[in-house]
Design a protein around this motif. Structure first.
Motif, PDB file in Angstrom:
ATOM      1  N   CYS A  24       0.838  -1.203   0.000  1.00  0.00           N
ATOM      2  CA  CYS A  24       0.000   0.000   0.000  1.00  0.00           C
ATOM      3  C   CYS A  24       0.875   1.256   0.000  1.00  0.00           C
ATOM      4  CB  CYS A  24      -0.919  -0.004   1.206  1.00  0.00           C
ATOM      5  SG  CYS A  24      -2.085  -1.384   1.253  1.00  0.00           S
ATOM      6  N   ARG A  27       2.431   1.849  -3.480  1.00  0.00           N
ATOM      7  CA  ARG A  27       1.546   2.523  -4.447  1.00  0.00           C
ATOM      8  C   ARG A  27       1.784   4.032  -4.429  1.00  0.00           C
ATOM      9  NH1 ARG A  27      -3.736  -0.280  -1.767  1.00  0.00           N
ATOM     10  NH2 ARG A  27      -3.256  -2.447  -2.360  1.00  0.00           N
ATOM     11  N   SER A  88      -4.380   4.397   1.161  1.00  0.00           N
ATOM     12  CA  SER A  88      -3.560   4.573  -0.038  1.00  0.00           C
ATOM     13  C   SER A  88      -4.362   5.022  -1.252  1.00  0.00           C
ATOM     14  CB  SER A  88      -2.806   3.280  -0.357  1.00  0.00           C
ATOM     15  OG  SER A  88      -3.692   2.214  -0.643  1.00  0.00           O
ATOM     16  N   VAL A  89      -5.529   4.432  -1.497  1.00  0.00           N
ATOM     17  CA  VAL A  89      -6.304   4.818  -2.673  1.00  0.00           C
ATOM     18  C   VAL A  89      -6.835   6.238  -2.518  1.00  0.00           C
ATOM     19  CG1 VAL A  89      -8.295   4.289  -4.116  1.00  0.00           C
ATOM     20  CG2 VAL A  89      -6.865   2.437  -3.243  1.00  0.00           C
ATOM     21  N   VAL A 122      -8.022  -1.120 -10.224  1.00  0.00           N
ATOM     22  CA  VAL A 122      -7.482  -0.707  -8.917  1.00  0.00           C
ATOM     23  C   VAL A 122      -8.196  -1.444  -7.795  1.00  0.00           C
ATOM     24  CG1 VAL A 122      -7.344   1.232  -7.299  1.00  0.00           C
ATOM     25  CG2 VAL A 122      -6.672   1.563  -9.682  1.00  0.00           C
ATOM     26  N   CYS A 126      -6.791  -3.817  -4.791  1.00  0.00           N
ATOM     27  CA  CYS A 126      -6.835  -3.317  -3.421  1.00  0.00           C
ATOM     28  C   CYS A 126      -7.848  -4.035  -2.543  1.00  0.00           C
ATOM     29  CB  CYS A 126      -7.131  -1.818  -3.438  1.00  0.00           C
ATOM     30  SG  CYS A 126      -5.873  -0.843  -4.300  1.00  0.00           S
ATOM     31  N   GLN A 130      -4.647  -7.655  -2.466  1.00  0.00           N
ATOM     32  CA  GLN A 130      -3.738  -7.211  -1.403  1.00  0.00           C
ATOM     33  C   GLN A 130      -4.129  -7.662   0.004  1.00  0.00           C
ATOM     34  OE1 GLN A 130      -4.322  -4.570   1.046  1.00  0.00           O
ATOM     35  NE2 GLN A 130      -2.312  -5.031   1.962  1.00  0.00           N
ATOM     36  N   CYS A 186      -0.851   0.230  -8.622  1.00  0.00           N
ATOM     37  CA  CYS A 186      -1.321  -0.701  -7.593  1.00  0.00           C
ATOM     38  C   CYS A 186      -0.931  -2.143  -7.899  1.00  0.00           C
ATOM     39  CB  CYS A 186      -2.839  -0.593  -7.452  1.00  0.00           C
ATOM     40  SG  CYS A 186      -3.409   1.010  -6.848  1.00  0.00           S
TER      41      CYS A 186
END
Length: 238
Positions: A24, A27, A88-89, A122, A126, A130, A186
């Protein structure tokens, strides 16, 4: 105690709380290298539990990395206090939208349908890939007497199977067409983690091809887990 910044602390630089093996965090590191955004780093050792310190939880109650702190004196910060973003996103989206970074290369297309399609990729990484390698989740699998290695491989492979199917329609040179996107940012750290867990990425040839293309680009090299100031010596690559 959290480790000191890898750069000289500066009130004018955004600060990223990071850990070298956190996909994370990677990214955000990669995205900032792509955009030419200089960061100050605070290394937060997840294996030593630094994310659970009262000092850090005051900044990020999730006790996870990354956390991005935008200083009060950054242009267009109209709040007069630091801006703190803890996922993170959300950080990646912020970097796309914040006026101070409007001049930087974009990682999302302009077309709304294409933007949604990149976000699909993405979200697969995510949400479906992940989490299987998340330290907290793996500890829970252990506590239930599960085989965390086998479990992680199965879950990660399932997620990459979906990613691979979408690449059949979306990919060009990169995950989405012929331009690096948020999906690549990502995907690459997630593949790094998958390889550490022994996932056979040859089962996903399109994903593997794109990964091999992006992993040698300078922003991806500078942001990956092998090239950080807190990378353990035995893992470091020059």
């Amino acid at each position: 105690m959290l480790q000191s910044q890898s750069q000289s602390p500066s009130s004018s630089l955004p600060t990223l709380y990071t850990y070298f093996r956190s996909s994370c965090s990677a990214r955000v590191r990669i995205a900032c290298h792509l955009k030419g955004i200089e960061l100050s780093y605070i290394h937060t050792n997840l294996l030593q539990g630094e994310q659970h310190s009262s000092e850090y939880r005051t900044t990020n109650p999730c006790a996870t990395v990354p956390t991005l702190v935008i200083p009060a004196d950054l242009p267009h910060n109209n709040t007069s206090i630091p801006i703190v973003i803890r996922q993170s996103v959300a950080i990646l989206e912020f970097l796309e939208e914040y006026p101070a970074y409007a001049h930087t290369p974009k990682l999302l297309p302009d077309d709304p349908v294409a933007r949604a399609e990149v976000r699909e990729l993405v979200n697969i990484i995510c949400e479906d890939v992940q989490p299987a390698s998340n330290q907290y989740i793996l500890k829970m699998v252990d506590a239930l007497n599960g085989d965390k290695g086998n479990w992680a491989k199965q879950v990660i492979s399932r997620g990459f199977g979906a990613y691979e199917e979408l690449l059949k329609s979306y990919s060009g040179k990169f995950s989405f067409g012929d331009k690096v996107s948020m999906a690549d940012v990502c995907m690459a750290p997630a593949v790094d983690a998958a390889l550490r867990w022994g996932v056979d990425m040859d089962a996903f040839p399109l994903t593997r091809r794109v990964y091999e293309t992006v992993r040698v680009l300078e922003p991806f090299l500078k942001g990956d887990w092998r090239h950080q100031d807190d990378t353990l010596e035995e893992f470091r690559t020059l």
